[in-house]
Design a protein around this motif. Structure first.
Motif, PDB file in Angstrom:
ATOM      1  N   UNK A 161       9.600  -8.455   0.065  1.00 13.84           N
ATOM      2  CA  UNK A 161       9.268  -7.375  -1.310  1.00 13.84           C
ATOM      3  C   UNK A 161       9.455  -6.302  -1.299  1.00 13.84           C
ATOM      4  N   UNK A 162      10.579  -5.567  -1.665  1.00 13.59           N
ATOM      5  CA  UNK A 162      10.648  -3.913  -1.820  1.00 13.59           C
ATOM      6  C   UNK A 162      10.147  -3.396  -3.073  1.00 13.59           C
ATOM      7  N   UNK A 163      10.988  -4.993  -4.211  1.00 16.30           N
ATOM      8  CA  UNK A 163      11.073  -4.524  -5.472  1.00 16.30           C
ATOM      9  C   UNK A 163       9.482  -4.460  -6.160  1.00 16.30           C
ATOM     10  N   UNK A 164       8.939  -4.204  -6.509  1.00 20.47           N
ATOM     11  CA  UNK A 164       7.661  -4.221  -7.017  1.00 20.47           C
ATOM     12  C   UNK A 164       7.506  -4.366  -8.692  1.00 20.47           C
ATOM     13  N   UNK A 206       0.680  -1.377  -0.249  1.00 13.28           N
ATOM     14  CA  UNK A 206       0.205   0.274   0.042  1.00 13.28           C
ATOM     15  C   UNK A 206       1.200   1.207  -0.386  1.00 13.28           C
ATOM     16  N   UNK A 207       2.415   1.249  -0.124  1.00  9.93           N
ATOM     17  CA  UNK A 207       2.626   2.453   0.778  1.00  9.93           C
ATOM     18  C   UNK A 207       3.989   2.980  -1.152  1.00  9.93           C
ATOM     19  N   UNK A 208       4.125   4.052  -1.440  1.00  9.81           N
ATOM     20  CA  UNK A 208       5.092   4.018  -2.164  1.00  9.81           C
ATOM     21  C   UNK A 208       6.483   3.584  -2.005  1.00  9.81           C
ATOM     22  N   UNK A 209       6.534   2.624  -2.646  1.00 10.22           N
ATOM     23  CA  UNK A 209       8.163   2.107  -2.883  1.00 10.22           C
ATOM     24  C   UNK A 209       8.999   2.344  -3.606  1.00 10.22           C
TER      25      UNK A 209
END
Length: 477
Positions: free
Chosen positions: A473-476, A456-459
């Motif tokens: 799973x930081x790399x979307x 749900x957060x901009x990353x």
């Protein structure tokens, strides 16, 4: 909700593009300068000093993580003497991203920490650093800072992020509990060969005598506190300045006696009872705790939290009272050795420490309130007090100084039981197994929370770091 989230992501995406554009523009300018130099063109307006640009490693919500942030963390770990064997740059980046996701969401959920609370923590750290290194000059040189203000500013930002992160993590797990059945299932689901091994442990008992100040010294302190209260209320004097000048609480003196607390904060009951009975702007009458005499000023009430300042004064204890306490302990020790009392009976009859006297002087581990202390995890002060006591032996009086600057107390100690290193046993080690089961349940809750909020957060993860094998799973895609 989803439409709002998409707008937020679009806004953050545009912001990120702007940041990356600035970095790109700086890079192009640097490349142009290099090209001009290669062609022999001299730019008389440009500095001859080349500056390495700091790259963006990742963006989490409103937080930007620079490559230099990873470098600083690596340096700090090495400075603290931490083992670097399993530390990787990717692993550190993942940890920095986790901290910032917690902090970002804490702000979204209005889990705020006051600037005064952050400053108080920073002041305590600076005092500790100066104590370790010897002077403020050595501290600034060690951390390569030009002045105190720049060091304090950086420390403030680090502490604010950390405190927001801790507050968010605390909220995630605050209501998690484990039932006896969950503890049982947790333990018996571990293969027998994989069950934990607990180190050697001790059960420790003590009898404490605390030298008392005479009544005239107590009244002198009470009158001093009343005079301060009157000066603030009638003449507009600053409570903060009074605290800096007069409080004996070293932890809060530099910040004018400031504390931020709620009903779960670890303060003694008498202090909390008075604090939560006052209105905003009100100053208490002098009252007593185990630390001495206090007055409290309520600066701000924020729902279930209050910001306060307090002044602690400690009545002077004469040397004659200290000598009497040691003599009394010598007498009690001899009576136990002569068989007049058991150690437990003597503790119940003579100890001044109300937390342990009714339990026969038995100490409780502050981590899990068990009666056992694992040798490898014992507080260094306690370990030094008991390390030379043999089984069945009673120590001679031991002096223990008050870290707040109050009078010392004296104690005699005994090793009640000693347990050798052993594999976990469900019946004997239930409290430790319960703690492990609770940690596992909390870990799973945090893992689930992390997965949901990463979604749900901009990353944004810089392309150079997308090959990292992150735990999350930081790399979307």
């Amino acid at each position: 909700m989803k439409q709002s989230r998409r707008k937020n992501l679009r806004f953050m995406n545009n912001m990120m593009k702007g940041i990356l554009a600035l970095v790109f523009l700086s890079t192009i300018t640097a490349k142009a300068q290099e090209t001009d130099e290669a062609l022999g063109v001299k730019d008389t307006t440009a500095s001859t000093t080349k500056v390495k640009l700091d790259g963006i490693a990742a963006v989490i919500g409103d937080y930007v993580i620079l490559e230099s942030d990873i470098d600083k963390t690596l340096i700090d770990l090495k400075t603290q003497g931490a083992s670097m064997e399993n530390i990787t740059r990717c692993g550190l980046l993942g940890k920095l991203m986790e901290d910032r996701l917690y902090a970002h969401q804490a702000i979204q959920d209005s889990l705020l920490v006051s600037d005064d609370m952050v400053n108080a923590q920073s002041d305590r750290q600076i005092q500790q650093f100066v104590s370790q290194l010897g002077s403020m000059e050595k501290l600034l040189k060690f951390y390569k800072k030009p002045d105190v203000e720049s060091f304090r500013t950086e420390l403030f930002e680090i502490n604010k992020l950390r405190m927001l992160s801790e507050k968010m993590q605390g909220k995630i797990v605050e209501e998690i509990e484990v039932t006896p059945e969950e503890v049982r299932q947790f333990f018996f689901n571990i293969p027998e060969e994989d069950r934990p091994v607990f180190g050697a442990e001790l059960e420790i008992a003590q009898i404490v005598k605390s030298p008392k100040a005479p009544e005239e010294e107590k009244q002198k302190v009470i009158q001093q506190l009343k005079a301060i209260k009157q000066d603030v209320e009638e003449n507009g004097a600053s409570f903060k300045v009074k605290a800096i000048l007069y409080t004996r609480d070293d932890s809060s003196r530099a910040n004018g006696g400031f504390y931020s607390m709620n009903k779960e904060t670890q303060f003694v009951r008498e202090f909390k009872d008075v604090a939560f009975s006052l209105r905003e702007g009100e100053i208490s009458e002098p009252f007593e705790t185990v630390y001495g005499y206090h007055i409290i000023y309520i600066e701000k009430i924020r729902g279930q939290e209050i910001d306060l300042r307090h002044i602690l004064m400690i009545p002077e204890v004469p040397q004659s009272a200290i000598d009497d306490a040691v003599t009394e302990l010598d007498t009690i020790r001899q009576q136990i050795l002569d068989g007049k009392y058991t150690f437990a009976e003597a503790a119940q009859n003579f100890s001044d420490e109300k937390e342990t006297k009714n339990d026969g002087g038995l100490l409780r581990n502050p981590i899990n309130f068990d009666s056992r202390f694992e040798l490898t995890k014992m507080d260094p002060t306690l370990y030094n007090q008991v390390r030379n006591i043999k089984d069945g032996e009673i120590s001679k009086p031991i002096r223990e100084d008050d870290p707040r600057g109050g009078p010392p107390k004296f104690k005699i100690m005994k090793i009640s039981n000693r347990y050798d290193e052993h594999k976990a046993d469900f019946a004997k080690d239930y409290l430790k197994i319960q703690e492990l089961a609770l940690r596992e349940k909390q870990f799973k809750a945090i893992k689930k929370w992390m997965e949901e909020h990463i979604e749900d957060t901009y990353i944004h993860v810089n392309v150079d770091n997308r090959g990292c094998d992150f735990a999350n799973n930081w790399v979307k895609e």
